[in-house]
Design a protein around this motif. Sequence first.
Motif, PDB file in Angstrom:
ATOM      1  N   GLY A  74      -0.108 -11.576  -1.871  1.00 32.29           N
ATOM      2  CA  GLY A  74      -0.687 -10.450  -1.147  1.00 32.29           C
ATOM      3  C   GLY A  74       0.311  -9.649  -0.339  1.00 32.29           C
ATOM      4  N   TYR A 104       1.800  -4.216   5.265  1.00 32.50           N
ATOM      5  CA  TYR A 104       0.499  -4.304   4.604  1.00 32.50           C
ATOM      6  C   TYR A 104       0.333  -5.637   3.867  1.00 32.50           C
ATOM      7  CZ  TYR A 104      -3.274  -3.278   1.344  1.00 32.50           C
ATOM      8  OH  TYR A 104      -4.415  -3.331   0.612  1.00 32.50           O
ATOM      9  N   ARG A 105      -0.842  -6.223   3.979  1.00 38.79           N
ATOM     10  CA  ARG A 105      -1.178  -7.444   3.252  1.00 38.79           C
ATOM     11  C   ARG A 105      -2.479  -7.214   2.489  1.00 38.79           C
ATOM     12  NH1 ARG A 105       3.323  -7.960   4.423  1.00 38.79           N
ATOM     13  NH2 ARG A 105       4.283  -9.575   5.634  1.00 38.79           N
ATOM     14  N   ALA A 106      -2.485  -7.569   1.217  1.00 35.33           N
ATOM     15  CA  ALA A 106      -3.668  -7.417   0.369  1.00 35.33           C
ATOM     16  C   ALA A 106      -4.211  -8.808   0.028  1.00 35.33           C
ATOM     17  CB  ALA A 106      -3.299  -6.672  -0.917  1.00 35.33           C
ATOM     18  N   GLU A 107      -5.322  -8.818  -0.656  1.00 36.82           N
ATOM     19  CA  GLU A 107      -5.865 -10.079  -1.135  1.00 36.82           C
ATOM     20  C   GLU A 107      -4.902 -10.666  -2.171  1.00 36.82           C
ATOM     21  OE1 GLU A 107      -8.693 -11.777  -0.299  1.00 36.82           O
ATOM     22  OE2 GLU A 107      -8.886 -10.303   1.315  1.00 36.82           O
ATOM     23  N   ILE A 150       2.542  -5.441  -4.960  1.00 36.63           N
ATOM     24  CA  ILE A 150       1.776  -6.441  -4.211  1.00 36.63           C
ATOM     25  C   ILE A 150       1.953  -7.761  -4.956  1.00 36.63           C
ATOM     26  CG2 ILE A 150      -0.492  -7.183  -3.402  1.00 36.63           C
ATOM     27  CD1 ILE A 150      -1.297  -4.205  -3.431  1.00 36.63           C
ATOM     28  N   SER A 202       3.504  -7.136   0.392  1.00 40.31           N
ATOM     29  CA  SER A 202       4.097  -5.952  -0.225  1.00 40.31           C
ATOM     30  C   SER A 202       5.611  -6.118  -0.309  1.00 40.31           C
ATOM     31  CB  SER A 202       3.789  -4.712   0.601  1.00 40.31           C
ATOM     32  OG  SER A 202       2.405  -4.521   0.710  1.00 40.31           O
TER      33      SER A 202
END
Length: 96
Positions: free
Chosen positions: A43, A70-73, A39, A45
């Motif tokens: 944010g 997928y995207r994260a903070e 990540i 992947s």
Amino acid sequence: MKPAFRPALLLALLLAGCAAEPPIDPTKTSYFVDVEYTIGTDGKSSNAKVIKTDAPKQLQEEAIHEVNRYRAEPGVQPAKARRTIEFAVEPGSSPQ
């Protein structure tokens, strides 16, 4: 995480087939794919790779695609992550 059931995708994968890969086993009710990825600070992947699986290549590719969406903070530094994606298969859904 609840297994993803996508009958249209499964049917397309079954019909496509691949000589180098085993076909989807019609007696199995589920497959799993363990994916490791990075990540980024934004944010997003990246660098996704299959670590362990019992799934055919087509489902492995779908798992990689899912992880890449997928995207994260956002964070201060990149981080390694691991995710298990399960595919539920309806018994008898493969064409004869």
